[in-house]
Design a protein around this motif. Structure first.
Motif, PDB file in Angstrom:
ATOM      1  N   GLY A 209       0.805  -1.214   0.000  1.00  0.00           N
ATOM      2  CA  GLY A 209       0.000   0.000   0.000  1.00  0.00           C
ATOM      3  C   GLY A 209       0.835   1.260   0.000  1.00  0.00           C
ATOM      4  N   SER A 210       0.142   2.398   0.056  1.00  0.00           N
ATOM      5  CA  SER A 210       0.763   3.730   0.101  1.00  0.00           C
ATOM      6  C   SER A 210       1.606   4.014  -1.136  1.00  0.00           C
ATOM      7  CB  SER A 210       1.626   3.898   1.363  1.00  0.00           C
ATOM      8  OG  SER A 210       0.864   3.672   2.520  1.00  0.00           O
ATOM      9  N   LEU A 211       1.141   3.545  -2.303  1.00  0.00           N
ATOM     10  CA  LEU A 211       1.843   3.839  -3.549  1.00  0.00           C
ATOM     11  C   LEU A 211       1.505   5.262  -3.996  1.00  0.00           C
ATOM     12  CD1 LEU A 211       3.470   3.055  -6.099  1.00  0.00           C
ATOM     13  CD2 LEU A 211       1.347   2.129  -7.046  1.00  0.00           C
ATOM     14  N   VAL A 212       2.535   6.070  -4.226  1.00  0.00           N
ATOM     15  CA  VAL A 212       2.358   7.444  -4.682  1.00  0.00           C
ATOM     16  C   VAL A 212       2.600   7.492  -6.187  1.00  0.00           C
ATOM     17  CG1 VAL A 212       3.219   9.798  -4.539  1.00  0.00           C
ATOM     18  CG2 VAL A 212       3.062   8.395  -2.470  1.00  0.00           C
ATOM     19  N   CYS A 213       1.603   7.943  -6.935  1.00  0.00           N
ATOM     20  CA  CYS A 213       1.749   8.092  -8.389  1.00  0.00           C
ATOM     21  C   CYS A 213       1.955   9.584  -8.683  1.00  0.00           C
ATOM     22  CB  CYS A 213       0.521   7.557  -9.107  1.00  0.00           C
ATOM     23  SG  CYS A 213       0.756   7.368 -10.881  1.00  0.00           S
ATOM     24  N   LEU A 214       3.140   9.927  -9.110  1.00  0.00           N
ATOM     25  CA  LEU A 214       3.498  11.319  -9.363  1.00  0.00           C
ATOM     26  C   LEU A 214       2.879  11.819 -10.676  1.00  0.00           C
ATOM     27  CD1 LEU A 214       7.267  11.069  -8.372  1.00  0.00           C
ATOM     28  CD2 LEU A 214       5.387  11.949  -6.979  1.00  0.00           C
ATOM     29  N   PRO A 215       2.806  13.132 -10.871  1.00  0.00           N
ATOM     30  CA  PRO A 215       2.246  13.656 -12.124  1.00  0.00           C
ATOM     31  C   PRO A 215       3.021  13.153 -13.346  1.00  0.00           C
ATOM     32  CG  PRO A 215       2.457  15.397 -10.488  1.00  0.00           C
ATOM     33  CD  PRO A 215       3.148  14.198  -9.921  1.00  0.00           C
ATOM     34  N   LEU A 216       2.298  13.045 -14.449  1.00  0.00           N
ATOM     35  CA  LEU A 216       2.883  12.597 -15.701  1.00  0.00           C
ATOM     36  C   LEU A 216       4.086  13.464 -16.078  1.00  0.00           C
ATOM     37  CD1 LEU A 216       2.487  10.757 -18.289  1.00  0.00           C
ATOM     38  CD2 LEU A 216       1.188  12.674 -19.241  1.00  0.00           C
ATOM     39  N   LEU A 217       5.167  12.810 -16.483  1.00  0.00           N
ATOM     40  CA  LEU A 217       6.349  13.521 -16.975  1.00  0.00           C
ATOM     41  C   LEU A 217       6.229  13.625 -18.488  1.00  0.00           C
ATOM     42  CD1 LEU A 217       9.136  14.773 -16.892  1.00  0.00           C
ATOM     43  CD2 LEU A 217      10.111  12.506 -16.545  1.00  0.00           C
ATOM     44  N   VAL A 218       6.046  14.830 -18.987  1.00  0.00           N
ATOM     45  CA  VAL A 218       5.850  15.080 -20.420  1.00  0.00           C
ATOM     46  C   VAL A 218       7.160  15.584 -21.016  1.00  0.00           C
ATOM     47  CG1 VAL A 218       4.539  16.378 -22.134  1.00  0.00           C
ATOM     48  CG2 VAL A 218       3.418  15.605 -20.028  1.00  0.00           C
ATOM     49  N   LEU A 219       7.600  14.933 -22.087  1.00  0.00           N
ATOM     50  CA  LEU A 219       8.900  15.260 -22.678  1.00  0.00           C
ATOM     51  C   LEU A 219       8.842  16.399 -23.694  1.00  0.00           C
ATOM     52  CD1 LEU A 219      10.315  11.653 -23.242  1.00  0.00           C
ATOM     53  CD2 LEU A 219      10.514  13.131 -21.227  1.00  0.00           C
ATOM     54  N   ARG A 220       7.695  16.610 -24.320  1.00  0.00           N
ATOM     55  CA  ARG A 220       7.561  17.644 -25.351  1.00  0.00           C
ATOM     56  C   ARG A 220       6.364  18.532 -25.038  1.00  0.00           C
ATOM     57  NH1 ARG A 220      11.716  15.638 -25.962  1.00  0.00           N
ATOM     58  NH2 ARG A 220      12.584  14.492 -27.748  1.00  0.00           N
ATOM     59  N   GLY A 221       6.535  19.829 -25.292  1.00  0.00           N
ATOM     60  CA  GLY A 221       5.443  20.765 -25.094  1.00  0.00           C
ATOM     61  C   GLY A 221       4.516  20.801 -26.288  1.00  0.00           C
ATOM     62  N   PRO A 222       3.459  21.639 -26.249  1.00  0.00           N
ATOM     63  CA  PRO A 222       2.508  21.745 -27.369  1.00  0.00           C
ATOM     64  C   PRO A 222       3.182  22.173 -28.670  1.00  0.00           C
ATOM     65  CG  PRO A 222       1.629  22.784 -25.392  1.00  0.00           C
ATOM     66  CD  PRO A 222       3.059  22.450 -25.090  1.00  0.00           C
ATOM     67  N   ASP A 223       4.301  22.885 -28.558  1.00  0.00           N
ATOM     68  CA  ASP A 223       5.016  23.336 -29.754  1.00  0.00           C
ATOM     69  C   ASP A 223       5.974  22.272 -30.296  1.00  0.00           C
ATOM     70  OD1 ASP A 223       6.907  23.341 -27.770  1.00  0.00           O
ATOM     71  OD2 ASP A 223       7.499  25.442 -28.018  1.00  0.00           O
ATOM     72  N   GLY A 224       6.019  21.103 -29.646  1.00  0.00           N
ATOM     73  CA  GLY A 224       6.891  20.025 -30.096  1.00  0.00           C
ATOM     74  C   GLY A 224       8.307  20.117 -29.576  1.00  0.00           C
ATOM     75  N   ARG A 225       8.601  21.176 -28.843  1.00  0.00           N
ATOM     76  CA  ARG A 225       9.946  21.343 -28.300  1.00  0.00           C
ATOM     77  C   ARG A 225      10.060  20.674 -26.927  1.00  0.00           C
ATOM     78  NH1 ARG A 225      11.320  27.713 -29.743  1.00  0.00           N
ATOM     79  NH2 ARG A 225      11.063  27.522 -32.020  1.00  0.00           N
ATOM     80  N   ASP A 226      11.308  20.529 -26.486  1.00  0.00           N
ATOM     81  CA  ASP A 226      11.536  19.909 -25.186  1.00  0.00           C
ATOM     82  C   ASP A 226      10.813  20.682 -24.084  1.00  0.00           C
ATOM     83  OD1 ASP A 226      13.277  17.979 -26.260  1.00  0.00           O
ATOM     84  OD2 ASP A 226      14.969  19.367 -26.143  1.00  0.00           O
ATOM     85  N   SER A 227      10.190  19.927 -23.188  1.00  0.00           N
ATOM     86  CA  SER A 227       9.460  20.549 -22.085  1.00  0.00           C
ATOM     87  C   SER A 227      10.446  21.175 -21.103  1.00  0.00           C
ATOM     88  CB  SER A 227       8.603  19.509 -21.370  1.00  0.00           C
ATOM     89  OG  SER A 227       9.439  18.569 -20.687  1.00  0.00           O
ATOM     90  N   PRO A 228      10.003  22.142 -20.306  1.00  0.00           N
ATOM     91  CA  PRO A 228      10.888  22.747 -19.305  1.00  0.00           C
ATOM     92  C   PRO A 228      11.467  21.710 -18.343  1.00  0.00           C
ATOM     93  CG  PRO A 228       8.936  24.098 -19.599  1.00  0.00           C
ATOM     94  CD  PRO A 228       8.702  22.840 -20.390  1.00  0.00           C
ATOM     95  N   GLU A 229      10.683  20.704 -17.973  1.00  0.00           N
ATOM     96  CA  GLU A 229      11.202  19.710 -17.043  1.00  0.00           C
ATOM     97  C   GLU A 229      12.279  18.857 -17.684  1.00  0.00           C
ATOM     98  OE1 GLU A 229       9.767  16.864 -13.430  1.00  0.00           O
ATOM     99  OE2 GLU A 229       8.313  17.302 -15.015  1.00  0.00           O
ATOM    100  N   LEU A 230      12.076  18.477 -18.942  1.00  0.00           N
ATOM    101  CA  LEU A 230      13.109  17.707 -19.631  1.00  0.00           C
ATOM    102  C   LEU A 230      14.381  18.534 -19.765  1.00  0.00           C
ATOM    103  CD1 LEU A 230      13.993  15.146 -21.098  1.00  0.00           C
ATOM    104  CD2 LEU A 230      13.092  16.134 -23.222  1.00  0.00           C
TER     105      LEU A 230
END
Length: 240
Positions: A209-230
């Motif tokens: 139990g107590s599994l934490v699912c973190l927010p989705l890690l998105v590699l590309r933004g809407p413009d197709g460029r690398d996301s700020p997190e990447l």
């Protein structure tokens, strides 16, 4: 095989078969290293993941196990190039065999970027080294998790990156080895795309139990460029 810096003032990395891959960068960023003093990388390849972890944690000591002799030799060279030979020990051998020669429960953190595909499942590279890195030639999720459980201290963590469509195989193997999933994050190329990879952290002999699912890690933004997190993870804010 000229050395190149992974980022400005970052580690020097030489590679023969495996150029720096996003998977290892994401995995190194996902792994929590606070309080970790001992780590082992199962299937360390040419040492990218170990370089990334050493750069994050100056006190960390890491062992690595690698099946391919050429990769193990180049890994040692990468460690020497970065003055890390005193902190990193590379073991050449089959993980399923040499795991029994390593001290049981000796590591705070076990980490791996393993092969993603069953042997013969889909495209098979004619290059033996690439094929071994891509396909589970005798190293199944059960083998990997059993090795991780033996090496990880009680309450220690096993962190891995894997294909999201094989998450069930991974979770079942973890629980069979008394590694309880506690933290997870899916990775997708865009907000609209299905996740292709998943990062999972499991704790040895923890209660279910107590599994934490973190927010989705998105590699590309809407413009197709690398996301700020990447960009942050890959140190793209200050390119070489």
């Amino acid at each position: 095989m000229e050395p190149a810096q992974l980022w400005t003032n970052g580690p020097i990395y030489r590679y023969r078969a495996h150029p720096p891959c996003t998977d290892s960068l994401l995995l190194a960023d996902f792994a929590e290293t606070a309080g970790v003093r001992s780590c082992i990388d199962l299937g360390c390849g040419e040492g990218l993941l170990m370089l990334l972890l050493c750069a994050r944690s100056p006190e960390l000591r890491i062992d690595g196990v690698e099946l391919c002799e050429e990769n193990a030799a180049l890994c040692r060279r990468n460690m020497a190039d970065n003055a890390l030979s005193d902190r990193v020990h590379v073991i050449h051998g089959d993980l399923r065999l040499c795991v029994n020669t390593l001290p049981s429960g000796a590591y705070d953190l076990v980490i791996s970027n393993p092969p993603y595909f069953p042997a013969g499942g889909g495209y098979s590279s004619p290059d033996a080294i690439r094929s071994a890195a891509r396909e589970e030639h005798g190293l199944t999720p059960a083998d990997l998790c059993a090795a991780a459980a033996r090496l990880c201290r009680n309450g220690g963590r096993f962190v891995v990156v894997y294909r999201s469509d094989r998450l069930t195989d991974l979770i079942c193997a973890m629980r069979s080895a008394h590694l309880e999933p506690k933290r997870m994050r899916f990775i997708a190329h865009s907000v609209e795309a299905k996740p292709g990879l998943v990062l999972v952290e499991a704790c040895r002999n923890a209660r279910p139990g107590s599994l934490v699912c973190l927010p989705l890690l998105v590699l590309r933004g809407p413009d197709g460029r690398d996301s700020p997190e990447l960009k942050r993870i890959c140190h793209m804010e200050d390119p070489v």
